[in-house]
Design a protein around this motif. Sequence first.
Motif, PDB file in Angstrom:
ATOM      1  N   SER A  31       0.733  -1.261   0.082  1.00  0.00           N
ATOM      2  CA  SER A  31      -0.053  -0.007   0.046  1.00  0.00           C
ATOM      3  C   SER A  31       0.809   1.270  -0.043  1.00  0.00           C
ATOM      4  O   SER A  31       0.249   2.400  -0.024  1.00  0.00           O
ATOM      5  N   TYR A  32       2.056   1.178  -0.162  1.00  0.00           N
ATOM      6  CA  TYR A  32       3.077   2.361   0.143  1.00  0.00           C
ATOM      7  C   TYR A  32       3.820   2.437  -1.152  1.00  0.00           C
ATOM      8  O   TYR A  32       4.487   1.616  -1.621  1.00  0.00           O
ATOM      9  N   THR A  33       4.171   3.642  -1.367  1.00  0.00           N
ATOM     10  CA  THR A  33       5.145   4.093  -2.445  1.00  0.00           C
ATOM     11  C   THR A  33       6.541   3.947  -1.711  1.00  0.00           C
ATOM     12  O   THR A  33       6.495   4.630  -0.533  1.00  0.00           O
ATOM     13  N   MET A  34       7.526   3.508  -2.278  1.00  0.00           N
ATOM     14  CA  MET A  34       8.855   3.459  -1.405  1.00  0.00           C
ATOM     15  C   MET A  34       9.584   4.347  -2.271  1.00  0.00           C
ATOM     16  O   MET A  34       9.680   4.218  -3.424  1.00  0.00           O
ATOM     17  N   GLY A  35      10.553   5.035  -1.597  1.00  0.00           N
ATOM     18  CA  GLY A  35      11.509   5.727  -2.187  1.00  0.00           C
ATOM     19  C   GLY A  35      12.921   5.664  -1.473  1.00  0.00           C
ATOM     20  O   GLY A  35      13.127   5.038  -0.561  1.00  0.00           O
ATOM     21  N   TRP A  36      14.016   5.917  -2.182  1.00  0.00           N
ATOM     22  CA  TRP A  36      15.274   6.044  -1.732  1.00  0.00           C
ATOM     23  C   TRP A  36      15.870   7.364  -1.681  1.00  0.00           C
ATOM     24  O   TRP A  36      15.681   8.092  -2.762  1.00  0.00           O
ATOM     25  N   PHE A  37      16.703   7.814  -0.646  1.00  0.00           N
ATOM     26  CA  PHE A  37      16.996   8.991  -0.569  1.00  0.00           C
ATOM     27  C   PHE A  37      18.698   8.853  -0.324  1.00  0.00           C
ATOM     28  O   PHE A  37      19.103   7.860   0.301  1.00  0.00           O
ATOM     29  N   ARG A  38      19.369  10.094  -0.256  1.00  0.00           N
ATOM     30  CA  ARG A  38      20.670   9.908  -0.005  1.00  0.00           C
ATOM     31  C   ARG A  38      21.077  11.179   0.768  1.00  0.00           C
ATOM     32  O   ARG A  38      20.699  12.366   0.564  1.00  0.00           O
ATOM     33  N   GLN A  39      22.198  11.173   1.600  1.00  0.00           N
ATOM     34  CA  GLN A  39      22.709  12.486   2.233  1.00  0.00           C
ATOM     35  C   GLN A  39      24.086  12.519   2.619  1.00  0.00           C
ATOM     36  O   GLN A  39      24.721  11.489   3.221  1.00  0.00           O
ATOM     37  N   ALA A  40      24.818  13.303   1.898  1.00  0.00           N
ATOM     38  CA  ALA A  40      26.032  13.240   2.143  1.00  0.00           C
ATOM     39  C   ALA A  40      26.460  14.388   3.142  1.00  0.00           C
ATOM     40  O   ALA A  40      25.664  15.164   3.368  1.00  0.00           O
ATOM     41  N   PRO A  41      27.855  14.328   3.656  1.00  0.00           N
ATOM     42  CA  PRO A  41      28.097  15.195   4.898  1.00  0.00           C
ATOM     43  C   PRO A  41      27.921  16.722   4.314  1.00  0.00           C
ATOM     44  O   PRO A  41      28.468  17.079   3.240  1.00  0.00           O
ATOM     45  N   GLY A  42      27.413  17.587   5.137  1.00  0.00           N
ATOM     46  CA  GLY A  42      27.221  18.737   4.714  1.00  0.00           C
ATOM     47  C   GLY A  42      26.167  19.290   3.883  1.00  0.00           C
ATOM     48  O   GLY A  42      25.985  20.365   3.702  1.00  0.00           O
ATOM     49  N   LYS A  43      25.417  18.173   3.224  1.00  0.00           N
ATOM     50  CA  LYS A  43      24.357  18.495   2.084  1.00  0.00           C
ATOM     51  C   LYS A  43      22.950  18.038   2.728  1.00  0.00           C
ATOM     52  O   LYS A  43      22.854  17.284   3.625  1.00  0.00           O
ATOM     53  N   GLU A  44      21.926  18.596   2.148  1.00  0.00           N
ATOM     54  CA  GLU A  44      20.713  18.114   2.661  1.00  0.00           C
ATOM     55  C   GLU A  44      20.475  16.698   1.746  1.00  0.00           C
ATOM     56  O   GLU A  44      20.989  16.298   0.946  1.00  0.00           O
ATOM     57  N   ARG A  45      19.329  15.963   2.438  1.00  0.00           N
ATOM     58  CA  ARG A  45      19.108  14.877   2.265  1.00  0.00           C
ATOM     59  C   ARG A  45      18.211  14.872   0.411  1.00  0.00           C
ATOM     60  O   ARG A  45      17.728  16.079   0.428  1.00  0.00           O
TER      61      ARG A  45
END
Length: 123
Positions: A31-45
């Motif tokens: 029932s859910y859309t699934m996503g992938w994100f990343r966050q590098a040091p000093g940066k926004e997700r």
Amino acid sequence: QVQLVESGGGLVQAGGSLRLSCAASGLTFSSYTMGWFRQAPGKEREFLAAIRRTGSRTDYADPVKGRFIISRDNAKNTVYLQMNSLKPEDTAVYSCAASRYLLAGAVSEYPYWGQGTQVTVSS
């Protein structure tokens, strides 16, 4: 209690590949859309990719389009991110997330998050 647990991160040379997995529990996964994100040091997700409930539609951010592939197995409550042609700038903590929106691309649209897995790409 919703839990999302990522695995598959590690150290890889530039040009190499990794496959991340995210196992979900405590929710009706299909029932859910699934996503992938990343966050590098000093940066926004940063949004990377999303896949609809049945896997019928996917969406990718420009930096990873053509290199990363998102997929899901609803029978296993798992979403994957196949990462190819990795670059040093792909180094970051990678997280999966779940959303009730049909195809969500914003961090604010995802209420459930995993703890993340580190991906380091050496030059």
